[in-house]
Design a protein around this motif. Structure first.
Motif, PDB file in Angstrom:
ATOM      1  N   SER A   1       0.831  -1.188   0.000  1.00 58.54           N
ATOM      2  CA  SER A   1       0.000   0.000   0.000  1.00 58.54           C
ATOM      3  C   SER A   1       0.868   1.240   0.000  1.00 58.54           C
ATOM      4  O   SER A   1       2.024   1.215   0.399  1.00 58.54           O
ATOM      5  CB  SER A   1      -0.919   0.007   1.222  1.00 58.54           C
ATOM      6  OG  SER A   1      -0.164  -0.043   2.398  1.00 58.54           O
TER       7      SER A   1
ATOM      8  N   TYR B   1      -7.324   3.688  -5.383  1.00 61.96           N
ATOM      9  CA  TYR B   1      -6.333   2.903  -4.648  1.00 61.96           C
ATOM     10  C   TYR B   1      -4.987   2.965  -5.364  1.00 61.96           C
ATOM     11  O   TYR B   1      -4.897   3.405  -6.523  1.00 61.96           O
ATOM     12  CB  TYR B   1      -6.772   1.437  -4.485  1.00 61.96           C
ATOM     13  CG  TYR B   1      -6.838   0.654  -5.778  1.00 61.96           C
ATOM     14  CD1 TYR B   1      -5.696   0.077  -6.343  1.00 61.96           C
ATOM     15  CD2 TYR B   1      -8.052   0.456  -6.438  1.00 61.96           C
ATOM     16  CE1 TYR B   1      -5.750  -0.642  -7.520  1.00 61.96           C
ATOM     17  CE2 TYR B   1      -8.117  -0.263  -7.609  1.00 61.96           C
ATOM     18  CZ  TYR B   1      -6.969  -0.820  -8.153  1.00 61.96           C
ATOM     19  OH  TYR B   1      -7.024  -1.532  -9.320  1.00 61.96           O
TER      20      TYR B   1
ATOM     21  N   GLY C   1      -0.750   0.944  -5.238  1.00 59.05           N
ATOM     22  CA  GLY C   1       0.158  -0.046  -4.660  1.00 59.05           C
ATOM     23  C   GLY C   1       1.567   0.195  -5.154  1.00 59.05           C
ATOM     24  O   GLY C   1       1.774   0.617  -6.293  1.00 59.05           O
TER      25      GLY C   1
ATOM     26  N   ARG D   1      -8.818  -5.185  -4.570  1.00 65.35           N
ATOM     27  CA  ARG D   1      -7.992  -3.996  -4.343  1.00 65.35           C
ATOM     28  C   ARG D   1      -8.775  -2.914  -3.586  1.00 65.35           C
ATOM     29  O   ARG D   1      -8.189  -2.118  -2.866  1.00 65.35           O
ATOM     30  CB  ARG D   1      -7.520  -3.439  -5.701  1.00 65.35           C
ATOM     31  CG  ARG D   1      -6.631  -4.403  -6.471  1.00 65.35           C
ATOM     32  CD  ARG D   1      -5.217  -4.433  -5.903  1.00 65.35           C
ATOM     33  NE  ARG D   1      -4.410  -5.505  -6.460  1.00 65.35           N
ATOM     34  CZ  ARG D   1      -3.835  -5.488  -7.654  1.00 65.35           C
ATOM     35  NH1 ARG D   1      -3.994  -4.450  -8.454  1.00 65.35           N
ATOM     36  NH2 ARG D   1      -3.115  -6.501  -8.062  1.00 65.35           N
ATOM     37  N   TYR D   2     -10.086  -2.895  -3.779  1.00 68.95           N
ATOM     38  CA  TYR D   2     -10.906  -1.845  -3.155  1.00 68.95           C
ATOM     39  C   TYR D   2     -12.368  -2.290  -3.198  1.00 68.95           C
ATOM     40  O   TYR D   2     -12.827  -2.884  -4.162  1.00 68.95           O
ATOM     41  CB  TYR D   2     -10.742  -0.543  -3.930  1.00 68.95           C
ATOM     42  CG  TYR D   2     -11.713   0.569  -3.574  1.00 68.95           C
ATOM     43  CD1 TYR D   2     -11.402   1.502  -2.599  1.00 68.95           C
ATOM     44  CD2 TYR D   2     -12.935   0.692  -4.235  1.00 68.95           C
ATOM     45  CE1 TYR D   2     -12.288   2.533  -2.280  1.00 68.95           C
ATOM     46  CE2 TYR D   2     -13.823   1.712  -3.920  1.00 68.95           C
ATOM     47  CZ  TYR D   2     -13.493   2.627  -2.942  1.00 68.95           C
ATOM     48  OH  TYR D   2     -14.373   3.628  -2.627  1.00 68.95           O
TER      49      TYR D   2
ATOM     50  N   GLY E   1      -8.095  -7.140  -9.175  1.00 68.60           N
ATOM     51  CA  GLY E   1      -6.792  -6.864  -9.778  1.00 68.60           C
ATOM     52  C   GLY E   1      -6.856  -6.468 -11.233  1.00 68.60           C
ATOM     53  O   GLY E   1      -6.042  -5.666 -11.693  1.00 68.60           O
TER      54      GLY E   1
ATOM     55  N   ASP F   1     -10.195   3.561   2.069  1.00 71.92           N
ATOM     56  CA  ASP F   1      -9.532   4.094   0.882  1.00 71.92           C
ATOM     57  C   ASP F   1      -9.948   5.533   0.613  1.00 71.92           C
ATOM     58  O   ASP F   1      -9.180   6.319   0.080  1.00 71.92           O
ATOM     59  CB  ASP F   1      -9.854   3.215  -0.334  1.00 71.92           C
ATOM     60  CG  ASP F   1      -9.353   1.802  -0.145  1.00 71.92           C
ATOM     61  OD1 ASP F   1      -8.184   1.555  -0.461  1.00 71.92           O
ATOM     62  OD2 ASP F   1     -10.120   0.962   0.353  1.00 71.92           O
TER      63      ASP F   1
END
Length: 289
Positions: free
Chosen positions: A4, A44, A46, A157-158, A237, A257
């Protein structure tokens, strides 16, 4: 391995923030049956733990990749790139990457959204060998290897479920109609039934069957994770799905988020203000000297 986002305060970031805030202001876009979206809203991000060195071949190729992304986004909503890769073995500076805009965005709006991505990804993931960043209207990712291209990734992911729930049988029937149409999507698809609307999209590097499978997984997670919510998003993803009932979506409660996105915006504003103050003081000092 991507992690993150973490924020770093350096002179390089401050200068970039000023330029970003001046050149690419936030804008709102109305699209998809009146559904209000702000294409530049943070969703989001990464970052890999591995770093590259300044002025390295990787940095040179990364700059080339980002320039190519900006140029391509004015012509097409999706593209992938391979830069600095030898035919025999991956070189030290090799980069594999892609970008994609939401399917309903016009080229000019896609280009603006991607420009925001390019300006932000170095801020949220400075000097990393891999990174991804999702805004509401567009996405970008780059890696040092091609392990992620064309491979289905259904990890979450969110997600966001509205606080408002429905117990109306008609709502669930309409929502399921929307889901049924979205599940057969190949790429980007919009659906509506009565007052319920939705859309779904998968990344352009997936095959037709993998795209359909990914979106079906996203729809399944919407049902299982958000239950009777009047509106919900889930980003996996390599695909995402979203639905909402008219008049309910803006009542969605804040998620972790969302707080990250707000924190990024606050830090951007603070650093930009401090940097401008420093520049003004420097100019005054020079003029007085």
């Amino acid at each position: 391995m991507l992690r993150s986002l973490q924020l770093h305060s350096t002179h390089r970031i401050i200068l970039t923030l000023i330029l970003s805030s001046l050149l690419f202001p936030f804008s709102s876009i109305l699209s998809i049956h009146g559904y209000p979206t702000r294409a530049n809203i943070f969703i989001y991000a990464g970052c890999s733990q591995e770093k590259y060195q300044p002025n390295s071949p990787f940095e040179t190729n990364l700059n080339s990749f980002l320039s190519s992304v900006i140029s391509s986004s004015s012509q097409t909503i999706y593209n992938s790139f391979v830069i600095g890769n030898d035919s025999s073995a991956a070189s030290e500076g090799s980069i594999f990457g892609l970008y994609q805009c939401r399917g309903d965005l016009q080229p000019i709006d896609c280009s603006k959204c991607v420009a925001r991505l390019v300006n932000q990804i170095g801020l949220v993931c400075p000097y990393t060998l891999g990174a991804y960043l999702q805004l509401d209207g567009c996405y970008i990712r780059y890696e040092h290897s091609d392990d992620f291209l064309g491979k289905v990734d259904t990890s979450i992911r969110y997600k966001k479920c509205s606080n408002t729930a429905s117990s109306d049988t008609e709502f669930f029937r309409r929502r399921d109609d929307v889901f049924a149409y979205l599940e057969s999507a190949n790429g980007f698809r919009v659906s509506s039934s009565g007052l319920v609307q939705g859309f779904a999209q998968c990344f352009g590097d997936l095959t037709v069957s993998d795209c359909t499978s990914c979106i079906a997984d996203a729809v399944g997670k919407l049902k299982s994770l958000c239950g009777p919510a009047a509106a919900a998003d889930v980003f996996l993803g390599q695909c995402y799905a979203r639905y909402w009932a008219s008049g309910y979506y803006d009542e969605s409660g804040p998620s972790h988020d969302d707080q990250v996105g707000k924190s990024v915006a606050i830090i951007v504003g603070v650093f930009a203000g401090l940097a401008i103050l420093v520049i003004l003081l420097s100019i005054c000092k020079k003029s007085m000297g």
